[in-house]
Design a protein around this motif. Structure first.
Motif, PDB file in Angstrom:
ATOM      1  N   PHE A 185      -0.886  -5.353   3.875  1.00 30.31           N
ATOM      2  CA  PHE A 185      -0.765  -3.894   3.806  1.00 30.31           C
ATOM      3  C   PHE A 185      -2.150  -3.253   3.773  1.00 30.31           C
ATOM      4  N   THR A 186      -2.340  -2.261   4.616  1.00 31.95           N
ATOM      5  CA  THR A 186      -3.592  -1.508   4.645  1.00 31.95           C
ATOM      6  C   THR A 186      -3.342  -0.110   4.121  1.00 31.95           C
ATOM      7  N   LYS A 187      -4.058   0.265   3.072  1.00 31.87           N
ATOM      8  CA  LYS A 187      -3.894   1.592   2.498  1.00 31.87           C
ATOM      9  C   LYS A 187      -4.396   2.654   3.471  1.00 31.87           C
ATOM     10  N   LYS A 188      -3.837   3.832   3.340  1.00 30.14           N
ATOM     11  CA  LYS A 188      -4.244   4.945   4.189  1.00 30.14           C
ATOM     12  C   LYS A 188      -5.743   5.220   4.022  1.00 30.14           C
ATOM     13  N   ASP A 189      -6.427   5.395   5.134  1.00 31.09           N
ATOM     14  CA  ASP A 189      -7.861   5.706   5.191  1.00 31.09           C
ATOM     15  C   ASP A 189      -8.734   4.528   4.772  1.00 31.09           C
ATOM     16  N   GLU A 190      -8.174   3.323   4.715  1.00 30.05           N
ATOM     17  CA  GLU A 190      -8.970   2.128   4.455  1.00 30.05           C
ATOM     18  C   GLU A 190      -8.838   1.167   5.635  1.00 30.05           C
ATOM     19  N   ASN A 191      -9.774   0.232   5.739  1.00 27.09           N
ATOM     20  CA  ASN A 191      -9.790  -0.686   6.876  1.00 27.09           C
ATOM     21  C   ASN A 191      -9.304  -2.085   6.538  1.00 27.09           C
TER      22      ASN A 191
END
Length: 579
Positions: free
Chosen positions: A190-196
């Motif tokens: 899972f990639t958090k919003k605004d993270e890479n």
């Protein structure tokens, strides 16, 4: 696996003078891999279920931990300084944990990381650990019964030890019921919003499911309404009766719908941006405000097949008003062979919504309140009912913020609606009934001596026919090196008046890896632990004349202090039995 345990052939019955008898104590087998062992229920044939706590050597995954985190470093430094001050320095560093996983070999490192993870139990980005398990007793052992736990890669292929499980009741033929939570799976996708970069999350499929365990040991999941198939719903099974026609009646609690308030929270919070949706739902479920949960029943035929149409709600203590959005909750904890269940539910007073639970019984789809409360903040719980229709429970009589509640035990005849409060050992002594047999003998635990903020609790026996209350320890040998027990909780009384319970005794102290601990001189250290016991009546015995309480050692006064955090009310409320 079904076991015929401890067939203590006694054939002793009482004809009125129960308290002229004494009891013989037999220590039951303890679980080898944990510190404390408890009984949760037993039937008249000696089939016993239980629970172990403080499991040793839980496997800790450190591969995802950020060892440069300032909070982790600060907690380590604080521990190091504290141990240096008492001239007992720790021997591990954070580098030892990160590079060599010192938690597997160093008990201090293991305990430190367990504490670190425990403080982050509500954070889905950290491993979940639960140091307890359900047990089924054999003749010479107390064996783990796995309900939903499973092996995981992050624990080296061993059980995840991330679940909670209870076996709550044993039927006359050895069938059991209980419930468990799903094991956590470690995911890094899972990639958090605004993270890479992806983030590790520990996720599970459901929060709790009720189960039926056949006499042969097969675990059968008990269905609940399928309104929330994506997130697993929520249910527990708390009691079972094998009926005369060979069928099984199981009761407990189940989610029946998502509360309007819970749905609004879901819509606002669970957007799959900062965390996966099912992690967000898990957080809402933990708040106990997501589902409407009602007292529930299941029926199985003689071949353990769930009977269609018999899985249903058996009631809740209030009807929803049009403008009410919060969750409504009711729970059944015990049922007798006539199908009358006892438990507690939210109710109304003067048309106002009441948050606190009120004791009552469920019959023909209706909840009837038992206790006549005066104030809205008062609450009560029903915990057991015998086949004569006599229910037992406890009530919180007083409550002021910042002050202790006063707890009173009671019994209530469902047939003639007669309510009787049980007088405890002294004024202000909290008393918690736990079981009642058909002859009207009640057992449980009560505060036996007022020691300020930590009153000593001991097991009691109460006779409804003459209102006699007896401390069970007064019916046992005086405490000594040869008899090191203090019985702190009576859990079950059979129809022939055998009592299953929990005692404390002194044993060698063990660290979180299970190793015996030594003091600075190299001598073994000791501590008080909980052990399961069976008390068998002896009508020919005479109570001993023990030394006055003030002449006993401090160890007697403090024997139950450490273990009573394990005998907490949530366990008492969910561990109900009736067979």
């Amino acid at each position: 696996m079904r076991y015929s345990l401890l067939a203590a052939s006694i054939g002793l019955c009482f004809s009125g003078q129960l308290f002229a008898a004494t009891y013989q104590l037999t220590e039951l087998p303890s679980h080898n891999g944990s510190k404390n062992t408890f009984v949760s229920d037993a039937n008249d044939s000696g089939v016993v279920a239980g629970r172990a706590t403080e499991l040793f050597n839980l496997k800790i995954d450190v591969s995802y931990i950020d060892f440069s985190d300032e909070t982790l470093i600060r907690e380590y430094d604080r521990l190091k300084e504290a141990r240096d001050r008492i001239d007992d320095p720790i021997k591990f560093t954070l580098d030892d944990i990160q590079n060599n996983n010192a938690t597997a070999t160093d008990p201090d490192a293991h305990a430190f990381m367990r504490g670190y993870l425990g403080q982050r139990n509500g954070n889905a980005e950290f491993q979940k650990l639960n140091a307890s398990t359900s047990l089924i007793y054999a003749t010479s052992s107390a064996d783990e019964k796995v309900i939903f736990d499973a092996q995981r890669d992050y624990t080296g292929g061993e059980l995840s030890r991330s679940v909670v499980s209870f076996i709550t009741a044993v039927s006359s033929d050895g069938a059991m019921v209980g419930w468990g939570t799903a094991p956590y799976t470690k995911k890094n996708e899972f990639t958090k919003k605004d993270e890479n970069e992806t983030t590790v999350f520990f996720e599970r499929e459901f929060s709790s499911k009720g189960v039926f365990i056949t006499p042969g040991g097969e675990v059968i999941e008990l269905p609940s309404p399928s309104f929330d198939a994506d997130y697993g719903g929520q249910s527990i099974a708390t009691d079972v009766q094998k009926l005369d026609d060979g069928t099984y009646l199981v009761i407990g609690q189940s989610a029946v719908s998502v509360a309007k308030d819970g749905q609004d929270r879901f819509d606002d919070m669970c957007k799959n941006e900062s965390e996966p949706v099912n992690v967000c739902v898990w957080r809402l479920q933990n708040l106990s405000e997501y589902y409407n949960r009602e007292a529930y029943q299941w029926k199985l035929d003689a071949n353990f097949n769930i009977i269609p149409g018999e899985s249903k709600s058996i009631g809740v203590g209030l009807v929803r008003e049009d403008d009410e959005e919060r969750a409504h909750i009711g729970t059944a904890l015990a049922v007798n062979n006539a199908g009358v269940a006892v438990g507690h539910s939210q109710t109304r007073k003067d048309d106002n919504f009441i948050i606190r639970q009120r004791a009552g019984f469920f019959k023909d789809g209706t909840f009837t309140q038992i206790v006549d409360h005066v104030e809205g903040y008062e609450s009560s719980h029903g915990v057991e009912i015998n086949n004569q229709g006599v229910a037992i429970g406890y009530r919180f009589n007083e409550f002021t913020l910042g002050r202790k509640e006063q707890v009173k035990g009671f019994y209530f005849d469902v047939n003639d609606k007669k309510y009787t409060e049980i007088k405890s050992f002294y004024d202000g002594s909290a008393l918690f009934p736990e079981d009642i047999n058909d002859a009207g003998y009640i057992v449980g635990q009560a505060e036996a001596e007022n020691l300020g903020d930590n009153p000593r609790r001991e097991a009691f026996l109460y006779n409804t026919s003459n209102s006699e209350l007896q401390n069970i320890n007064d019916l046992l040998p005086c405490k000594s090196d040869a008899f090191p027990y203090s019985v702190v909780e009576a859990v079950k009384i059979t129809e022939d008046n055998r009592i299953y319970g929990v005692a404390t005794k002194t044993a060698k102290r063990r660290d979180s890896l299970g190793q015996v601990m030594k003091d600075s001189s190299g001598a073994d250290e000791y501590e008080s632990i909980a052990v399961p016991v069976l008390l068998t009546p002896d009508s020919s015995g005479q109570p001993e004349q023990c030394a006055p309480e003030e002449a006993e050692t401090y160890e007697r006064s403090s024997a139950s202090f450490g273990v009573f955090s394990l005998l907490a009310l949530p366990l008492l409320m969910l561990r109900r039995r009736r067979k």
